[in-house]
Design a protein around this motif. Structure first.
Motif, PDB file in Angstrom:
ATOM      1  N   LEU A  50       8.286 -14.422  -3.014  1.00 21.80           N
ATOM      2  CA  LEU A  50       8.175 -13.137  -3.712  1.00 21.80           C
ATOM      3  C   LEU A  50       6.732 -12.655  -3.785  1.00 21.80           C
ATOM      4  N   VAL A  51       6.004 -12.773  -2.676  1.00 20.56           N
ATOM      5  CA  VAL A  51       4.561 -12.522  -2.704  1.00 20.56           C
ATOM      6  C   VAL A  51       4.135 -11.374  -1.795  1.00 20.56           C
ATOM      7  N   ASP A  52       5.048 -10.491  -1.429  1.00 21.97           N
ATOM      8  CA  ASP A  52       4.714  -9.494  -0.413  1.00 21.97           C
ATOM      9  C   ASP A  52       5.064  -8.084  -0.873  1.00 21.97           C
ATOM     10  N   VAL A  53       4.663  -7.127  -0.039  1.00 20.49           N
ATOM     11  CA  VAL A  53       5.034  -5.726  -0.219  1.00 20.49           C
ATOM     12  C   VAL A  53       6.310  -5.486   0.574  1.00 20.49           C
ATOM     13  N   ILE A  54       7.316  -4.947  -0.076  1.00 19.00           N
ATOM     14  CA  ILE A  54       8.596  -4.685   0.597  1.00 19.00           C
ATOM     15  C   ILE A  54       8.483  -3.453   1.475  1.00 19.00           C
ATOM     16  N   ALA A  55       7.972  -2.363   0.916  1.00 22.56           N
ATOM     17  CA  ALA A  55       7.851  -1.120   1.669  1.00 22.56           C
ATOM     18  C   ALA A  55       6.890  -0.178   0.962  1.00 22.56           C
ATOM     19  N   VAL A  56       6.217   0.646   1.749  1.00 23.95           N
ATOM     20  CA  VAL A  56       5.381   1.725   1.234  1.00 23.95           C
ATOM     21  C   VAL A  56       5.982   3.038   1.715  1.00 23.95           C
ATOM     22  N   ASP A  57       6.300   3.911   0.798  1.00 24.06           N
ATOM     23  CA  ASP A  57       6.824   5.235   1.131  1.00 24.06           C
ATOM     24  C   ASP A  57       5.677   6.229   0.974  1.00 24.06           C
ATOM     25  N   ALA A  58       5.003   6.498   2.084  1.00 25.82           N
ATOM     26  CA  ALA A  58       3.813   7.348   2.029  1.00 25.82           C
ATOM     27  C   ALA A  58       4.161   8.770   1.621  1.00 25.82           C
ATOM     28  N   ARG A  59       5.334   9.242   2.026  1.00 26.47           N
ATOM     29  CA  ARG A  59       5.703  10.618   1.699  1.00 26.47           C
ATOM     30  C   ARG A  59       5.958  10.757   0.200  1.00 26.47           C
ATOM     31  N   ALA A  60       6.674   9.792  -0.371  1.00 27.12           N
ATOM     32  CA  ALA A  60       6.968   9.854  -1.805  1.00 27.12           C
ATOM     33  C   ALA A  60       5.798   9.377  -2.664  1.00 27.12           C
ATOM     34  N   GLY A  61       4.842   8.659  -2.040  1.00 30.29           N
ATOM     35  CA  GLY A  61       3.725   8.126  -2.810  1.00 30.29           C
ATOM     36  C   GLY A  61       4.128   6.988  -3.712  1.00 30.29           C
ATOM     37  N   THR A  62       5.000   6.099  -3.187  1.00 29.98           N
ATOM     38  CA  THR A  62       5.461   4.952  -3.964  1.00 29.98           C
ATOM     39  C   THR A  62       5.428   3.700  -3.107  1.00 29.98           C
ATOM     40  N   ALA A  63       5.517   2.565  -3.763  1.00 31.28           N
ATOM     41  CA  ALA A  63       5.625   1.283  -3.071  1.00 31.28           C
ATOM     42  C   ALA A  63       6.624   0.410  -3.810  1.00 31.28           C
ATOM     43  N   ASP A  64       7.425  -0.336  -3.058  1.00 25.94           N
ATOM     44  CA  ASP A  64       8.278  -1.375  -3.615  1.00 25.94           C
ATOM     45  C   ASP A  64       7.600  -2.703  -3.340  1.00 25.94           C
ATOM     46  N   VAL A  65       7.361  -3.462  -4.398  1.00 26.90           N
ATOM     47  CA  VAL A  65       6.485  -4.620  -4.316  1.00 26.90           C
ATOM     48  C   VAL A  65       7.145  -5.800  -5.013  1.00 26.90           C
ATOM     49  N   VAL A  75      -3.086  -3.802  -2.015  1.00 31.74           N
ATOM     50  CA  VAL A  75      -4.075  -2.812  -1.586  1.00 31.74           C
ATOM     51  C   VAL A  75      -4.207  -2.804  -0.070  1.00 31.74           C
ATOM     52  N   ALA A  76      -4.166  -3.995   0.552  1.00 33.39           N
ATOM     53  CA  ALA A  76      -4.258  -4.071   2.011  1.00 33.39           C
ATOM     54  C   ALA A  76      -3.097  -3.338   2.678  1.00 33.39           C
ATOM     55  N   ALA A  77      -1.946  -3.276   2.009  1.00 38.13           N
ATOM     56  CA  ALA A  77      -0.784  -2.595   2.579  1.00 38.13           C
ATOM     57  C   ALA A  77      -0.814  -1.088   2.333  1.00 38.13           C
ATOM     58  N   THR A  78      -1.423  -0.651   1.244  1.00 36.48           N
ATOM     59  CA  THR A  78      -1.383   0.781   0.908  1.00 36.48           C
ATOM     60  C   THR A  78      -2.568   1.570   1.466  1.00 36.48           C
ATOM     61  N   LEU A  79      -3.748   0.967   1.550  1.00 39.72           N
ATOM     62  CA  LEU A  79      -4.927   1.713   2.000  1.00 39.72           C
ATOM     63  C   LEU A  79      -4.777   2.309   3.399  1.00 39.72           C
ATOM     64  N   PRO A  80      -4.132   1.616   4.358  1.00 46.72           N
ATOM     65  CA  PRO A  80      -3.955   2.260   5.668  1.00 46.72           C
ATOM     66  C   PRO A  80      -3.179   3.573   5.613  1.00 46.72           C
ATOM     67  N   HIS A  81      -2.405   3.778   4.547  1.00 48.74           N
ATOM     68  CA  HIS A  81      -1.679   5.033   4.348  1.00 48.74           C
ATOM     69  C   HIS A  81      -2.509   6.043   3.544  1.00 48.74           C
ATOM     70  N   GLY A  82      -3.748   5.687   3.211  1.00 44.25           N
ATOM     71  CA  GLY A  82      -4.549   6.550   2.357  1.00 44.25           C
ATOM     72  C   GLY A  82      -4.063   6.577   0.931  1.00 44.25           C
ATOM     73  N   LEU A  83      -3.490   5.449   0.476  1.00 42.72           N
ATOM     74  CA  LEU A  83      -2.913   5.353  -0.860  1.00 42.72           C
ATOM     75  C   LEU A  83      -3.374   4.079  -1.539  1.00 42.72           C
ATOM     76  N   MET A  84      -3.315   4.067  -2.863  1.00 44.26           N
ATOM     77  CA  MET A  84      -3.594   2.871  -3.646  1.00 44.26           C
ATOM     78  C   MET A  84      -2.868   2.974  -4.973  1.00 44.26           C
ATOM     79  N   PRO A  85      -2.645   1.851  -5.667  1.00 40.40           N
ATOM     80  CA  PRO A  85      -2.069   1.922  -7.021  1.00 40.40           C
ATOM     81  C   PRO A  85      -2.939   2.756  -7.950  1.00 40.40           C
ATOM     82  N   LEU A  86      -2.323   3.312  -8.976  1.00 46.56           N
ATOM     83  CA  LEU A  86      -3.083   4.145  -9.906  1.00 46.56           C
ATOM     84  C   LEU A  86      -4.144   3.348 -10.646  1.00 46.56           C
ATOM     85  N   VAL A  87      -3.860   2.073 -10.901  1.00 47.69           N
ATOM     86  CA  VAL A  87      -4.833   1.179 -11.530  1.00 47.69           C
ATOM     87  C   VAL A  87      -4.825  -0.129 -10.742  1.00 47.69           C
TER      88      VAL A  87
END
Length: 447
Positions: A50-65, A75-87
């Protein structure tokens, strides 16, 4: 990782719950950012799937983690999409589930609140081994009680979180203040206007080196710049005093505190220029220093050396507290006078809504004050006395203390400060057989 792999991992965890010999649920985790002394409780639940990112939805601006995914991986999974968690909490090995069931904070918290406030829904493993989907409209009581419950109401297996857009760089201003009251007034202005001296502010944190020398680091998104690098010989916290302006890549900004564990790497010699050149970069990170602290705790290395040198025993004072902004200067002066530990980290925050187990007033500005070190135990005093005085002072000023480290509250005080009634109701409903440790038993009474 895809949904099917995640479902298999969840089934494996549920099988593990059924196989636990004593019926008590606890996790087997390779890393921890807690500073509580814990008794050996034997084998725990294997959550290595249970240590991974399931999916990043760049269009919706969400991630299932997954719940045990570290922010470093997220962060390594979201930054390539130009996204990051709010905090994004400061240390790489803090897990998303840990930051939500505990408390995380960072320099975006003044405008984005705390990590659990960007959670849209989550799947929770309860004490009975059931997996419940939890959201503001589904199992809402557990959704509200989950933050600050520290695994005593269940464990997050999957979280869907909101993300924010990033720019390539972050531009920093280190603004000095000679008076703590002036610093507090500046935070109030920035919180209301989201700008300082005519420039936009997206991130705020600060450092107090002495009552007459404190800094706010005001940062904003930037499309270009010549970024500094503090993963080599240069040390970030020193740059705050040395440079009025700076620039970092987004990744380096998010992990600026991790390389030297704020300033605590100095205790291991890692800030000595010669030692630093010999210390591999891959080992200049918070989890390595945390393991070294664990070894010292286990074998009492520093204590034995101090006793040989006839030095007094020392009390660990590792805490983060939230104090209302209007009382922050008072607390910092008290802390300097009564404890005398520097530097001290500052991080303003505003909760977006009320959360019963950590009842900060929504929309009100607080300042997280972080201090991490040890102090000598005075003649006639006992280990824990300084921490108890800090707890009392924070409560007297209308603040709260995070529970990742040593806590000394009596039961009635603890329940009054940390939503005892709401917690008891949620505990009765979602862990009726007590297969998870109680919150007070876990964070205070385990001594």
């Amino acid at each position: 990782m895809g949904e099917s792999a995640h479902r298999r991992a969840v089934e494996s965890v549920r099988d593990g719950v059924r196989a636990l010999p004593d019926g008590r649920i606890r996790l087997a985790k390779p890393t921890s950012n807690l500073f509580r002394t814990r008794a050996d409780t034997g084998a725990g639940l294997d959550v290595s799937g249970l240590v991974d990112v399931i999916a990043v939805d760049a269009r919706a601006g969400t991630a299932d983690v997954q719940g045990m995914c570290t922010y470093e991986t997220l962060v390594a999974a979201t930054l390539p999409h130009g996204l990051m968690p709010l905090v994004v909490p400061q240390l790489k090995t803090i897990t998303l589930g840990g930051a939500v069931t505990g408390l995380g904070i960072e320099s975006s918290s003044l405008f984005n609140g705390l990590p659990h406030e960007s959670v849209l829904e989550l799947d929770v493993l309860t004490g009975d081994g059931e997996v419940l989907t939890v959201s503001p409209t589904e199992n809402a009581e557990l959704f509200r009680a989950f933050p600050n419950s520290y695994g005593s109401l269940g464990y997050a297996l999957r979280l869907r979180i909101a993300l924010q857009r990033t720019a390539p760089y972050v531009s920093l201003r280190h603004v000095r203040f000679d008076e703590l009251d002036t610093l507090s007034s500046a935070i109030e202005s920035i919180a209301d206007k989201r700008e300082w001296d005519g420039e936009a502010v997206d991130f705020v944190d600060g450092v107090v080196f002495a009552p007459g020398e404190s800094y706010l680091t005001l940062a904003t998104w930037a499309d270009g710049g010549e970024p500094s690098n503090y993963t080599g010989q240069q040390i970030y916290y020193r740059s705050i005093r040395e440079r009025g302006r700076d620039c970092l890549t987004v990744s380096d900004y998010l992990w600026r505190w991790d390389t030297d564990w704020f300033w605590c790497s100095g205790a291991f010699g890692a800030q000595n220029p010669l030692v630093r050149r010999l210390w591999p970069r891959r080992w200049r990170r918070s989890d390595v220093y945390h393991r070294l602290v664990g070894l010292d705790t286990r074998f009492d290395i520093v204590g034995r050396l101090d006793r040989r040198r006839h030095l007094p025993a020392r009390e660990r004072v590792v805490q983060d507290v939230e104090v209302p902004l209007e009382r922050t200067a008072d607390f910092l002066r008290w802390f300097d006078r009564e404890v005398g530990m520097t530097p001290v980290w500052l991080c303003p925050l505003r909760a977006q809504q009320d959360w019963p187990l950590y009842p900060l007033e929504p929309g009100r500005t607080y300042v997280n004050v972080g201090f991490w070190g040890t102090v000598p135990i005075a003649d006639g005093a006992g280990d824990g006395d300084v921490n108890r005085r800090i707890e009392a002072e924070v409560a007297a000023l209308g603040g709260h203390k995070s529970l990742y480290s040593d806590a000394y509250y009596d039961r009635d005080t603890f329940d009054a400060l940390y939503g005892g009634t709401a917690y008891a109701q949620a505990k009765h409903r979602y862990d009726p057989h007590g297969r998870l440790p109680g919150m007070y038993e876990k964070v205070v009474a385990r001594r």
